[in-house]
Motif scaffolding. Structure first.
Motif, PDB file in Angstrom:
ATOM      1  N   TYR A   7      10.852  -6.428  -4.710  1.00  4.96           N
ATOM      2  CA  TYR A   7      10.070  -5.847  -3.620  1.00  4.96           C
ATOM      3  C   TYR A   7       8.608  -6.237  -3.754  1.00  4.96           C
ATOM      4  N   CYS A  56      15.101   1.512   1.959  1.00  8.08           N
ATOM      5  CA  CYS A  56      14.662   1.276   3.340  1.00  8.08           C
ATOM      6  C   CYS A  56      13.892   2.473   3.888  1.00  8.08           C
ATOM      7  N   ILE A  59      10.115   2.085   2.214  1.00  6.75           N
ATOM      8  CA  ILE A  59       9.180   1.009   2.537  1.00  6.75           C
ATOM      9  C   ILE A  59       8.684   1.110   3.981  1.00  6.75           C
ATOM     10  N   ASP A  60       7.565   0.453   4.237  1.00  6.26           N
ATOM     11  CA  ASP A  60       7.055   0.258   5.593  1.00  6.26           C
ATOM     12  C   ASP A  60       7.409  -1.176   5.960  1.00  6.26           C
ATOM     13  N   ALA A  61       8.403  -1.351   6.824  1.00  4.54           N
ATOM     14  CA  ALA A  61       8.928  -2.680   7.135  1.00  4.54           C
ATOM     15  C   ALA A  61       7.884  -3.604   7.764  1.00  4.54           C
ATOM     16  N   LYS A  62       6.802  -3.049   8.286  1.00  4.25           N
ATOM     17  CA  LYS A  62       5.747  -3.877   8.875  1.00  4.25           C
ATOM     18  C   LYS A  62       4.781  -4.408   7.820  1.00  4.25           C
ATOM     19  N   ASP A  64       5.674  -4.158   4.037  1.00  5.90           N
ATOM     20  CA  ASP A  64       6.325  -4.368   2.748  1.00  5.90           C
ATOM     21  C   ASP A  64       7.537  -5.286   2.891  1.00  5.90           C
ATOM     22  N   SER A  65       8.007  -5.786   1.752  1.00  4.03           N
ATOM     23  CA  SER A  65       9.172  -6.664   1.728  1.00  4.03           C
ATOM     24  C   SER A  65      10.139  -6.182   0.660  1.00  4.03           C
TER      25      SER A  65
END
Length: 96
Positions: A7, A56, A59-62, A64-65
């Motif tokens: 991550y 999921c 995390i902040d999908a915008k 983080d990876s």
């Protein structure tokens, strides 16, 4: 099966640093840290589904990876370790 969780959490703000700690904590609950943001986890299909959901949700999908590599049940033939840190014994018992 052995999975590799990696991550990259954006830590430019206070909330990002909190997300980083929460993601690391969830990974620690399921596996062993082998690099700063890399965990080896021995899980079954149900545990993998739960772990994916938990990560999921954190995390902040915008910003983080999150990457999850499924190495399967024959991980011994797929993982080579060189260096100081001890590799996880995927066939041994995991007691934390």
């Amino acid at each position: 099966m052995l999975i590799l969780v990696t991550y990259d959490v954006n830590t430019q703000d206070k909330e990002g640093r909190k997300r980083l700690r929460r993601v690391a904590k969830q990974c620690t609950n399921y596996g062993v840290r082998v690099q700063n943001s890399v965990f080896e986890c021995v899980v079954d299909a149900a545990q993998l589904a739960v772990l994916k959901k938990l990560l999921c949700d954190e995390i902040d999908a915008k910003k983080d990876s999150l990457r999850i590599y499924n190495l399967g049940n024959s991980a011994r033939t797929k993982v080579e370790h060189i260096g100081a840190k001890t590799a996880i014994d995927v066939d041994g018992e995991l007691i934390f």
